[in-house]
Motif scaffolding. Sequence first.
Motif, PDB file in Angstrom:
ATOM      1  N   ILE A 273       0.855  -1.185   0.000  1.00 39.72           N
ATOM      2  CA  ILE A 273       0.000   0.000   0.000  1.00 39.72           C
ATOM      3  C   ILE A 273       0.888   1.231   0.000  1.00 39.72           C
ATOM      4  N   PHE A 274       0.451   2.275  -0.694  1.00 42.59           N
ATOM      5  CA  PHE A 274       1.175   3.544  -0.760  1.00 42.59           C
ATOM      6  C   PHE A 274       0.285   4.628  -0.173  1.00 42.59           C
ATOM      7  N   LEU A 275       0.826   5.367   0.790  1.00 40.19           N
ATOM      8  CA  LEU A 275       0.059   6.371   1.529  1.00 40.19           C
ATOM      9  C   LEU A 275       0.798   7.701   1.542  1.00 40.19           C
ATOM     10  N   SER A 276       0.054   8.779   1.372  1.00 41.00           N
ATOM     11  CA  SER A 276       0.656  10.114   1.461  1.00 41.00           C
ATOM     12  C   SER A 276       0.102  10.842   2.678  1.00 41.00           C
ATOM     13  N   ASP A 277       0.724  11.963   3.011  1.00 41.30           N
ATOM     14  CA  ASP A 277       0.330  12.749   4.172  1.00 41.30           C
ATOM     15  C   ASP A 277      -0.938  13.533   3.863  1.00 41.30           C
ATOM     16  N   GLY A 278      -1.843  13.561   4.814  1.00 46.52           N
ATOM     17  CA  GLY A 278      -3.074  14.323   4.662  1.00 46.52           C
ATOM     18  C   GLY A 278      -3.404  15.013   5.970  1.00 46.52           C
ATOM     19  N   SER A 279      -4.653  15.272   6.178  1.00 42.85           N
ATOM     20  CA  SER A 279      -5.084  15.909   7.429  1.00 42.85           C
ATOM     21  C   SER A 279      -6.196  15.085   8.047  1.00 42.85           C
ATOM     22  N   ALA A 280      -6.312  15.188   9.360  1.00 41.18           N
ATOM     23  CA  ALA A 280      -7.365  14.483  10.081  1.00 41.18           C
ATOM     24  C   ALA A 280      -7.750  15.295  11.300  1.00 41.18           C
ATOM     25  N   GLU A 281      -9.009  15.214  11.656  1.00 41.94           N
ATOM     26  CA  GLU A 281      -9.501  15.967  12.804  1.00 41.94           C
ATOM     27  C   GLU A 281      -8.812  15.506  14.086  1.00 41.94           C
ATOM     28  N   GLY A 282      -8.314  16.468  14.846  1.00 38.75           N
ATOM     29  CA  GLY A 282      -7.704  16.148  16.125  1.00 38.75           C
ATOM     30  C   GLY A 282      -6.224  15.842  16.070  1.00 38.75           C
ATOM     31  N   ILE A 283      -5.645  15.798  14.861  1.00 45.81           N
ATOM     32  CA  ILE A 283      -4.216  15.521  14.738  1.00 45.81           C
ATOM     33  C   ILE A 283      -3.518  16.785  14.236  1.00 45.81           C
ATOM     34  N   PRO A 284      -2.492  17.285  14.951  1.00 45.37           N
ATOM     35  CA  PRO A 284      -1.817  18.517  14.544  1.00 45.37           C
ATOM     36  C   PRO A 284      -1.217  18.405  13.153  1.00 45.37           C
ATOM     37  N   SER A 285      -1.215  19.508  12.421  1.00 45.92           N
ATOM     38  CA  SER A 285      -0.661  19.520  11.064  1.00 45.92           C
ATOM     39  C   SER A 285       0.845  19.281  11.075  1.00 45.92           C
ATOM     40  N   THR A 286       1.476  19.483  12.226  1.00 49.07           N
ATOM     41  CA  THR A 286       2.925  19.287  12.336  1.00 49.07           C
ATOM     42  C   THR A 286       3.314  17.832  12.574  1.00 49.07           C
ATOM     43  N   THR A 287       2.321  16.981  12.817  1.00 50.44           N
ATOM     44  CA  THR A 287       2.623  15.564  13.050  1.00 50.44           C
ATOM     45  C   THR A 287       3.252  14.955  11.804  1.00 50.44           C
TER      46      THR A 287
END
Length: 210
Positions: free
Chosen positions: A68-82
């Motif tokens: 599986i190939f995954l890229s960085d995205g956004s999710a509620e409750g997780i800081p953008s700096t993670t």
Amino acid sequence: ELPPFGGYGVGNIFLPQQTEKRDDCIKIIERIASKVGLVVLGWRTPLPVNSSILGPNARATEPFIAQIFLSDGSAEGIPSTTSIECKLFLARRAIAMRSRELFICSLSSRTITYKGQFKPDQLFEYYLDLRSERLSAFLAVVHSRFSTNSFPSWSRAHPFRRIAHNGEINTMEGNRNQIRTREALMHTAQAFGDLRLDTYFPVDEDIGSD
């Protein structure tokens, strides 16, 4: 099209051979990946392998291997700096706790673990990717060990994700007990955002191996 190096992660995953169970596992993986802020770029199913080199027992228990190939995205409750590596770690732990039908050899933006129930010289015969002239790596660590205190299996084969050791870790039970007692003291300041740390307990995955 993949993002630049460091902007995506690759997972080598052992899945069930049965189609229905495999589809259920894929749904779990994709759902949890989205929850921690990862975007599924795509799958390679199955990973090209040469099953004819396997012995009878390894052939009978051979998993369906996919990437599986995954890229960085956004999710509620997780800081953008993670970092993406942190998100991949969270996803791997959550997936492993959700399903025993699959095994994640590695899920990382830095490393890929190829493993199997076979002899070291069969590694490059089995995984056809490793024979491709297009494949390059900065460093490769290869390790082999026969099972001494548990029955051999695909998931228990060396190498592991972060460590290779030659022999038994005879303090295993003591180590596990110490980790359990320290879980009450563990905390995270910002990296995991609003996610509850205790949802990833126990820290020890207890897959029946050192």
